[in-house]
Write an enzyme that holds these catalytic residues in place. Structure first.
Site, PDB file in Angstrom:
ATOM      1  N   SER A   1     -75.284  40.845  33.358  1.00 39.10           N
ATOM      2  CA  SER A   1     -76.066  40.365  32.223  1.00 39.10           C
ATOM      3  C   SER A   1     -77.355  41.181  32.068  1.00 39.10           C
ATOM      4  CB  SER A   1     -76.387  38.884  32.436  1.00 39.10           C
ATOM      5  OG  SER A   1     -77.361  38.451  31.535  1.00 39.10           O
TER       6      SER A   1
ATOM      7  N   LYS B   1     -82.528  36.547  33.671  1.00 42.00           N
ATOM      8  CA  LYS B   1     -81.146  36.275  33.243  1.00 42.00           C
ATOM      9  C   LYS B   1     -80.580  35.010  33.882  1.00 42.00           C
ATOM     10  CE  LYS B   1     -81.433  39.157  30.466  1.00 42.00           C
ATOM     11  NZ  LYS B   1     -81.555  38.666  29.105  1.00 42.00           N
TER      12      LYS B   1
ATOM     13  N   ARG C   1     -78.918  32.354  39.373  1.00 44.07           N
ATOM     14  CA  ARG C   1     -77.602  32.582  38.762  1.00 44.07           C
ATOM     15  C   ARG C   1     -76.740  33.396  39.721  1.00 44.07           C
ATOM     16  NH1 ARG C   1     -76.714  35.325  32.758  1.00 44.07           N
ATOM     17  NH2 ARG C   1     -74.433  35.331  32.794  1.00 44.07           N
TER      18      ARG C   1
HETATM   19  N1  LIG Z   1     -77.696  27.025  27.601  1.00 43.46           N
HETATM   20  C1  LIG Z   1     -77.089  28.153  27.923  1.00 43.46           C
HETATM   21  N2  LIG Z   1     -75.765  28.216  27.955  1.00 43.46           N
HETATM   22  C2  LIG Z   1     -75.137  29.349  28.298  1.00 43.46           C
HETATM   23  N3  LIG Z   1     -75.759  30.515  28.641  1.00 43.46           N
HETATM   24  C3  LIG Z   1     -77.087  30.486  28.608  1.00 43.46           C
HETATM   25  C4  LIG Z   1     -77.806  29.338  28.258  1.00 43.46           C
HETATM   26  N4  LIG Z   1     -79.084  29.647  28.327  1.00 43.46           N
HETATM   27  C5  LIG Z   1     -79.162  30.936  28.698  1.00 43.46           C
HETATM   28  N5  LIG Z   1     -77.952  31.432  28.877  1.00 43.46           N
HETATM   29  C6  LIG Z   1     -77.620  32.794  29.338  1.00 43.46           C
HETATM   30  O1  LIG Z   1     -78.695  33.234  30.181  1.00 43.46           O
HETATM   31  C7  LIG Z   1     -78.888  34.624  30.001  1.00 43.46           C
HETATM   32  C8  LIG Z   1     -80.304  34.855  29.528  1.00 43.46           C
HETATM   33  O2  LIG Z   1     -81.158  34.465  30.569  1.00 43.46           O
HETATM   34  P1  LIG Z   1     -82.745  34.468  30.471  1.00 43.46           P
HETATM   35  O3  LIG Z   1     -83.175  33.628  29.353  1.00 43.46           O
HETATM   36  O4  LIG Z   1     -83.242  34.080  31.812  1.00 43.46           O
HETATM   37  O5  LIG Z   1     -83.103  35.965  30.174  1.00 43.46           O
HETATM   38  S1  LIG Z   1     -84.527  36.609  30.345  1.00 43.46           S
HETATM   39  O6  LIG Z   1     -84.683  36.983  31.745  1.00 43.46           O
HETATM   40  O7  LIG Z   1     -85.542  35.658  29.921  1.00 43.46           O
HETATM   41  O8  LIG Z   1     -84.458  37.796  29.470  1.00 43.46           O
HETATM   42  C9  LIG Z   1     -77.857  35.079  28.982  1.00 43.46           C
HETATM   43  O9  LIG Z   1     -76.705  35.497  29.719  1.00 43.46           O
HETATM   44  P2  LIG Z   1     -75.664  36.613  29.190  1.00 43.46           P
HETATM   45  O10 LIG Z   1     -75.214  36.158  27.833  1.00 43.46           O
HETATM   46  O11 LIG Z   1     -74.569  36.606  30.195  1.00 43.46           O
HETATM   47  O12 LIG Z   1     -76.414  37.901  29.138  1.00 43.46           O
HETATM   48  C10 LIG Z   1     -77.578  33.803  28.228  1.00 43.46           C
HETATM   49  O13 LIG Z   1     -76.317  33.795  27.613  1.00 43.46           O
END
Ligand SMILES: Nc1ncnc2c1ncn2[C@@H]1O[C@H](COP(=O)(O)OS(=O)(=O)O)[C@@H](OP(=O)(O)O)[C@H]1O
Length: 356
Positions: A121, A31, A113
């Site tokens: 999240s 996340k 994060r």
């Molecule tokens: N570019 C960008 N802008 C804003 N937010 C972003 C972006 N990239 C990833 N996210 C937020 O990162 C969360 C997902 O993280 P991951 O990709 O690491 O998830 S995972 O572990 O691979 O499942 C997820 O957070 P939450 O929406 O709070 O759940 C995404 O919204």
């Protein structure tokens, strides 16, 4: 030492080794934006495997690790930029040592994060997708209360204190032992260590995977293990720590660290799906302001430890984005109640508790 690259590009750029397998390891965290980072890296020529979380280093033997990477990348093909983006590597009890033995010149990237946002999240993701065998049948608030009860019980108090006060490597061992105690505590009934959190035992069934949101928020304990193992002053630019929020605000905060080396040969263009973001959070992921504050207070000492470690890492050649001196980011400033968001009409509850 300030290099010419640093003068041109701010914090500097990552260095990649042609012989390293993988070239780049994105070791954490869940996340933290690793899916979107993987997509952006693939668009720049990193990849060779459409699978993001290869977890090859989760395998115990050298041969198994080799076979896993060979299957993913075809190692007879040289000059590829390969990436293994497995967020659970950061916490894994054995992966840092395995990486140092298998591929000491792999470049390490960690995305961190702010812990409170990450917890909400992650819980929300597991609860709404139901994809993973982690117990989300109880609301996050209750889960965290059980964890606090467990971690302040007579049986665990000494370990938790050691966790907050020991040297890096000792703390990592303590963390691993506490995580496994939570594992057995939540999987079996009648374990003495669970007495204070009896409800916790009753809550879990043996089929679900126990997970500690609190222990997995102690990033620095794991980061110290990784920096001790993989960061060497003689090899600057081989380790970067990037704050997820900086990446979310502007992806170039990460992508500017990456310059494609001359030796790179593109084998195939990957078609990976774009990361999805901005999920709505369910009610079950909401927290009371008081619990959110309790969590923040609990995390204050680990935050200070992270901050001082980032200074040390930076002086040893790690790239840190944003720099510890940049005002207004979560690893550089103390949080107070003004950083806990809640809509005015629901004063005691917050859905996304962290706000700037
Ligand atoms: N570019 C960008 N802008 C804003 N937010 C972003 C972006 N990239 C990833 N996210 C937020 O990162 C969360 C997902 O993280 P991951 O990709 O690491 O998830 S995972 O572990 O691979 O499942 C997820 O957070 P939450 O929406 O709070 O759940 C995404 O919204």
């Amino acid at each position: 030492m300030i290099t010419l690259r640093m003068l041109c590009f701010g914090v500097g750029q990552l260095a990649f080794d042609k012989e390293a397998v993988p070239t780049l390891a994105l070791i954490g965290i869940d996340k933290g934006g690793t899916s979107e980072a993987f997509v952006q890296l693939a668009l720049r020529g990193f990849g060779a495997s459409e699978t993001k979380e290869l977890c090859c280093l989760c395998r115990a033997s050298f041969l198994q690790v080799y076979r896993c990477y060979d299957e993913a990348f075809n190692l007879s093909f040289t000059g590829q930029l390969t990436v293994d983006a497995t967020p659970r590597y950061l916490y894994h009890h054995a992966v840092a040592d395995r990486m140092a033995a298998f591929s000491p010149s792999t470049t390490i990237l960690v995305m961190l994060r702010e812990p409170l946002s990450r917890i909400q999240s992650l819980y929300n993701h597991w609860q709404t997708t139901g994809k993973i065998a982690v117990n989300t049948s109880i609301p996050l608030q209750e889960h965290l209360q059980l964890e606090f009860a467990f971690l302040s019980s007579k049986e665990t108090r000494a370990s938790v204190s050691a966790l907050f006060n020991s040297s890096s490597v000792d703390a990592f061992e303590v963390l691993q032992s506490l995580r496994s105690r939570i594992h057995s505590c939540t999987r079996s009934m009648g374990i003495a260590a669970c007495t204070k959190a009896r409800h916790w035992q009753d809550t879990y069934k043996s089929s679900v995977r126990p997970y500690s949101y609190l222990l997995s928020s102690l990033y620095d304990v794991c980061l110290r293990k990784w920096s001790t193992t993989m960061l060497h002053p003689s090899r600057p630019g081989k380790f970067a720590v990037v704050q997820s929020e900086a990446f979310f605000a502007n992806e170039s905060h990460l992508l500017d660290l990456i310059e494609i080396p001359d030796w790179h040969v593109q084998r195939k263009q990957l078609h990976v799906n774009k990361g999805d973001f901005h999920h709505e959070y369910s009610d079950a992921a909401a927290l009371s302001r008081s619990l959110a504050m309790r969590l923040r207070n609990w995390l204050e000492k680990p935050r200070l430890s992270l901050l001082s470690h980032l200074h040390e890492m930076s002086s040893m050649g790690a790239l840190v984005v944003p720099s510890m001196h940049t005002a207004g980011n979560w690893w550089a400033k103390k949080w107070d109640s003004s950083h806990i968001c809640a809509p005015p009409e629901a004063d005691s509850i917050c859905r996304k508790c962290a706000c700037k």
